[in-house]
Write a protein that holds these residues in place. Structure first.
Motif, PDB file in Angstrom:
ATOM      1  N   ALA A  39       0.836  -1.204   0.000  1.00 26.67           N
ATOM      2  CA  ALA A  39       0.000   0.000   0.000  1.00 26.67           C
ATOM      3  C   ALA A  39       0.870   1.254   0.000  1.00 26.67           C
ATOM      4  CB  ALA A  39      -0.922  -0.009   1.213  1.00 26.67           C
ATOM      5  N   LEU A  40       2.002   1.202   0.685  1.00 25.52           N
ATOM      6  CA  LEU A  40       2.915   2.338   0.698  1.00 25.52           C
ATOM      7  C   LEU A  40       3.523   2.573  -0.679  1.00 25.52           C
ATOM      8  CD1 LEU A  40       4.718   1.658   4.090  1.00 25.52           C
ATOM      9  CD2 LEU A  40       3.115   3.512   3.605  1.00 25.52           C
ATOM     10  N   VAL A  41       3.875   1.497  -1.353  1.00 26.12           N
ATOM     11  CA  VAL A  41       4.416   1.619  -2.711  1.00 26.12           C
ATOM     12  C   VAL A  41       3.387   2.292  -3.619  1.00 26.12           C
ATOM     13  CG1 VAL A  41       5.231   0.360  -4.741  1.00 26.12           C
ATOM     14  CG2 VAL A  41       5.950  -0.372  -2.452  1.00 26.12           C
ATOM     15  N   ARG A  42       2.142   1.872  -3.503  1.00 26.19           N
ATOM     16  CA  ARG A  42       1.080   2.459  -4.322  1.00 26.19           C
ATOM     17  C   ARG A  42       0.872   3.934  -3.985  1.00 26.19           C
ATOM     18  NH1 ARG A  42      -2.283   0.008  -7.356  1.00 26.19           N
ATOM     19  NH2 ARG A  42      -4.070   1.283  -6.713  1.00 26.19           N
ATOM     20  N   GLY A  89       7.264  10.675 -15.641  1.00 26.39           N
ATOM     21  CA  GLY A  89       7.937   9.536 -16.252  1.00 26.39           C
ATOM     22  C   GLY A  89       9.259   9.166 -15.604  1.00 26.39           C
ATOM     23  N   LYS A  90       9.878  10.127 -14.905  1.00 31.59           N
ATOM     24  CA  LYS A  90      11.216   9.908 -14.357  1.00 31.59           C
ATOM     25  C   LYS A  90      11.255   9.661 -12.852  1.00 31.59           C
ATOM     26  CE  LYS A  90      13.345  13.026 -17.778  1.00 31.59           C
ATOM     27  NZ  LYS A  90      13.999  14.355 -17.924  1.00 31.59           N
ATOM     28  N   ILE A  91      10.244  10.111 -12.125  1.00 30.94           N
ATOM     29  CA  ILE A  91      10.377  10.215 -10.679  1.00 30.94           C
ATOM     30  C   ILE A  91      10.524   8.878  -9.968  1.00 30.94           C
ATOM     31  CG2 ILE A  91       7.886  10.286 -10.278  1.00 30.94           C
ATOM     32  CD1 ILE A  91      10.745  12.023  -8.287  1.00 30.94           C
ATOM     33  N   ASN A  92       9.943   7.803 -10.489  1.00 31.02           N
ATOM     34  CA  ASN A  92      10.048   6.513  -9.790  1.00 31.02           C
ATOM     35  C   ASN A  92      11.494   6.059  -9.616  1.00 31.02           C
ATOM     36  OD1 ASN A  92       7.335   6.239  -9.341  1.00 31.02           O
ATOM     37  ND2 ASN A  92       6.966   4.874 -11.076  1.00 31.02           N
ATOM     38  N   ASP A  93      12.360   6.468 -10.553  1.00 31.12           N
ATOM     39  CA  ASP A  93      13.771   6.079 -10.453  1.00 31.12           C
ATOM     40  C   ASP A  93      14.469   6.772  -9.287  1.00 31.12           C
ATOM     41  OD1 ASP A  93      13.567   4.446 -12.659  1.00 31.12           O
ATOM     42  OD2 ASP A  93      14.246   5.987 -14.068  1.00 31.12           O
ATOM     43  N   GLU A  94      13.926   7.898  -8.845  1.00 26.25           N
ATOM     44  CA  GLU A  94      14.586   8.671  -7.787  1.00 26.25           C
ATOM     45  C   GLU A  94      13.887   8.553  -6.432  1.00 26.25           C
ATOM     46  OE1 GLU A  94      17.429   9.731  -8.416  1.00 26.25           O
ATOM     47  OE2 GLU A  94      17.351   9.580 -10.605  1.00 26.25           O
ATOM     48  N   LEU A  95      12.659   8.061  -6.410  1.00 20.17           N
ATOM     49  CA  LEU A  95      11.970   7.903  -5.133  1.00 20.17           C
ATOM     50  C   LEU A  95      12.471   6.666  -4.412  1.00 20.17           C
ATOM     51  CD1 LEU A  95       8.238   8.834  -5.838  1.00 20.17           C
ATOM     52  CD2 LEU A  95      10.073  10.265  -4.908  1.00 20.17           C
ATOM     53  N   CYS A  96      12.582   6.770  -3.102  1.00 15.50           N
ATOM     54  CA  CYS A  96      13.120   5.676  -2.275  1.00 15.50           C
ATOM     55  C   CYS A  96      12.186   5.458  -1.090  1.00 15.50           C
ATOM     56  CB  CYS A  96      14.521   6.041  -1.807  1.00 15.50           C
ATOM     57  SG  CYS A  96      15.316   4.785  -0.792  1.00 15.50           S
ATOM     58  N   LEU A  97      11.747   4.224  -0.912  1.00 15.57           N
ATOM     59  CA  LEU A  97      10.861   3.868   0.197  1.00 15.57           C
ATOM     60  C   LEU A  97      11.616   3.015   1.204  1.00 15.57           C
ATOM     61  CD1 LEU A  97       8.144   3.616   1.657  1.00 15.57           C
ATOM     62  CD2 LEU A  97       7.590   1.706   0.109  1.00 15.57           C
ATOM     63  N   VAL A  98      11.709   3.539   2.427  1.00 20.53           N
ATOM     64  CA  VAL A  98      12.323   2.815   3.536  1.00 20.53           C
ATOM     65  C   VAL A  98      11.223   2.475   4.534  1.00 20.53           C
ATOM     66  CG1 VAL A  98      14.063   2.862   5.357  1.00 20.53           C
ATOM     67  CG2 VAL A  98      14.449   4.134   3.225  1.00 20.53           C
ATOM     68  N   VAL A  99      11.020   1.204   4.817  1.00 20.20           N
ATOM     69  CA  VAL A  99       9.982   0.789   5.764  1.00 20.20           C
ATOM     70  C   VAL A  99      10.644   0.390   7.081  1.00 20.20           C
ATOM     71  CG1 VAL A  99       8.403   0.076   3.941  1.00 20.20           C
ATOM     72  CG2 VAL A  99       9.957  -1.603   4.935  1.00 20.20           C
ATOM     73  N   GLN A 100      10.013   0.777   8.178  1.00 23.15           N
ATOM     74  CA  GLN A 100      10.562   0.450   9.487  1.00 23.15           C
ATOM     75  C   GLN A 100       9.954  -0.839  10.032  1.00 23.15           C
ATOM     76  OE1 GLN A 100      10.589   4.668  11.542  1.00 23.15           O
ATOM     77  NE2 GLN A 100      11.984   3.257  12.598  1.00 23.15           N
ATOM     78  N   VAL A 101      10.821  -1.746  10.438  1.00 25.47           N
ATOM     79  CA  VAL A 101      10.414  -2.958  11.144  1.00 25.47           C
ATOM     80  C   VAL A 101      10.825  -2.773  12.592  1.00 25.47           C
ATOM     81  CG1 VAL A 101      10.872  -5.422  11.426  1.00 25.47           C
ATOM     82  CG2 VAL A 101      10.500  -4.479   9.140  1.00 25.47           C
ATOM     83  N   GLU A 102       9.843  -2.683  13.474  1.00 29.42           N
ATOM     84  CA  GLU A 102      10.129  -2.361  14.867  1.00 29.42           C
ATOM     85  C   GLU A 102       9.162  -3.025  15.831  1.00 29.42           C
ATOM     86  OE1 GLU A 102       9.971   1.905  15.192  1.00 29.42           O
ATOM     87  OE2 GLU A 102       8.428   2.076  13.660  1.00 29.42           O
ATOM     88  N   SER A 103       8.632  -4.193  15.435  1.00 25.99           N
ATOM     89  CA  SER A 103       7.733  -4.952  16.302  1.00 25.99           C
ATOM     90  C   SER A 103       7.925  -6.434  16.048  1.00 25.99           C
ATOM     91  CB  SER A 103       6.271  -4.568  16.021  1.00 25.99           C
ATOM     92  OG  SER A 103       5.881  -5.020  14.735  1.00 25.99           O
ATOM     93  N   GLY A 121       9.324  -2.351  -4.943  1.00 26.43           N
ATOM     94  CA  GLY A 121       9.103  -0.944  -4.625  1.00 26.43           C
ATOM     95  C   GLY A 121       9.568  -0.577  -3.227  1.00 26.43           C
ATOM     96  N   VAL A 122       9.770  -1.572  -2.377  1.00 22.32           N
ATOM     97  CA  VAL A 122      10.422  -1.336  -1.086  1.00 22.32           C
ATOM     98  C   VAL A 122      11.929  -1.348  -1.341  1.00 22.32           C
ATOM     99  CG1 VAL A 122      10.942  -2.322   1.185  1.00 22.32           C
ATOM    100  CG2 VAL A 122       8.583  -2.274   0.350  1.00 22.32           C
ATOM    101  N   ASP A 123      12.583  -0.253  -1.046  1.00 24.36           N
ATOM    102  CA  ASP A 123      14.011  -0.137  -1.333  1.00 24.36           C
ATOM    103  C   ASP A 123      14.886  -0.554  -0.161  1.00 24.36           C
ATOM    104  OD1 ASP A 123      14.055   1.231  -4.079  1.00 24.36           O
ATOM    105  OD2 ASP A 123      12.707   2.527  -2.922  1.00 24.36           O
ATOM    106  N   ALA A 124      14.369  -0.401   1.055  1.00 19.55           N
ATOM    107  CA  ALA A 124      15.189  -0.705   2.225  1.00 19.55           C
ATOM    108  C   ALA A 124      14.299  -0.940   3.436  1.00 19.55           C
ATOM    109  CB  ALA A 124      16.165   0.434   2.510  1.00 19.55           C
ATOM    110  N   VAL A 125      14.863  -1.661   4.393  1.00 18.74           N
ATOM    111  CA  VAL A 125      14.212  -1.903   5.683  1.00 18.74           C
ATOM    112  C   VAL A 125      15.067  -1.247   6.753  1.00 18.74           C
ATOM    113  CG1 VAL A 125      13.590  -3.652   7.396  1.00 18.74           C
ATOM    114  CG2 VAL A 125      13.116  -4.052   4.960  1.00 18.74           C
ATOM    115  N   PHE A 126      14.414  -0.520   7.654  1.00 18.89           N
ATOM    116  CA  PHE A 126      15.120   0.141   8.746  1.00 18.89           C
ATOM    117  C   PHE A 126      14.600  -0.398  10.068  1.00 18.89           C
ATOM    118  CE2 PHE A 126      16.264   3.482  11.709  1.00 18.89           C
ATOM    119  CZ  PHE A 126      17.520   3.885  11.268  1.00 18.89           C
ATOM    120  N   ILE A 127      15.516  -0.827  10.916  1.00 16.10           N
ATOM    121  CA  ILE A 127      15.154  -1.440  12.188  1.00 16.10           C
ATOM    122  C   ILE A 127      15.088  -0.370  13.281  1.00 16.10           C
ATOM    123  CG2 ILE A 127      15.815  -3.161  13.910  1.00 16.10           C
ATOM    124  CD1 ILE A 127      17.506  -4.465  11.603  1.00 16.10           C
TER     125      ILE A 127
END
Length: 266
Positions: A106-109, A139-153, A168-174
């Protein structure tokens, strides 16, 4: 006009770690000072700091002439807020408390335009497009957007393989402190159970081909997490650094007796 390159995203999977700093003072002046220090990235905290969207916009503007890359943490996974943060020019978003692949999807969307998402088109109204000055922004922005999701539970840890696998999830942050609370060890992220879960999140994230990050204000922790496979680590918090430095400075003078000091002067 060219679309700004997201250097944080470009370096996520490099062999060189990226060291970051938390900015929670909610001030564009303070953010500019911190950005001048030379950290690779700086988190503008919209979750636990009293930042509004206009305040975050001012902090993004204050960082433009420095190499430190901004990462904006939203207060929630609200797609309307995500749209606003992207429209003011944030390119890397960190979203707290992600516990399932469904939430991650849902965040990617929320970050993508139709037909691949639900982000509304602001066009020439937005700072992100430089008010229509960037050619083919959509047309270009998806290449530059970065999604970091937090895993904290605990639930997030249990589902981390599925979360990290979402396209579409680029990274996980603890989040070590929140994780310690949820695991029943409040305020003790160094507890062996918490450490075991942290290591498993790093391993699962890397196995999915994604970058993993963490907050570690103690040097020994930061070095251990880097050895386990973290690629970007926040190694300081502006409020904490200010507090500790101010207290240390004050301690230099607290034992001075004015009468005794005056008598010595003569």
């Amino acid at each position: 006009m060219n679309l700004p390159e997201n250097l944080f995203k470009a370096k996520l999977n490099s062999l060189s770690p990226q060291f970051g700093i938390w900015s929670s003072l909610a001030s564009s002046y303070a953010s500019e000072i911190v950005a001048s220090f030379g950290y690779d990235w700086m988190l503008i905290d919209g979750e636990h700091a009293p930042n509004t969207v206009p305040m975050i916009k001012e902090q993004l503007q204050s960082m433009m002439s420095y190499k430190t890359q901004p990462v904006v943490r939203a207060v929630s996974n609200d797609p309307v807020l995500i749209k606003q943060l992207l429209d003011i020019g944030a390119q890397t978003l960190m979203i707290p408390m992600v516990e399932s692949a469904g939430q991650a999807s849902a965040l990617v969307r929320a970050m993508r335009y139709p037909p691949h998402g639900i982000r509304g088109v602001g066009g020439g109204l937005t700072r992100a497009t430089r008010w229509g000055g960037i050619t083919d922004y959509i047309g270009k922005i998806n290449d530059e957007l970065c999604l970091v999701v937090q895993v904290e539970s605990r639930k997030g840890v249990e589902n981390v393989e599925a979360i990290a696998a979402v396209e579409g999830v680029d990274a996980v942050f603890i989040g070590p402190v929140d994780l310690s609370v949820d695991l029943g060890h409040p305020g003790n992220p160094g507890h062996p159970e918490v450490q075991e879960h942290i290591r498993s999140v790093i391993a699962a994230t890397r196995a999915a081909g994604k970058a993993c990050g963490i907050l570690a204000t103690l040097e020994e922790d930061a070095r251990r997490y880097l050895a386990w496979g973290c690629q970007f680590v926040a190694v300081g918090i502006d409020i904490d650094l200010l507090r500790r430095s101010a207290l240390k400075n004050l301690s230099l003078y607290q034992d001075i007796d004015l009468a005794e000091a005056t008598s010595r002067a003569y």
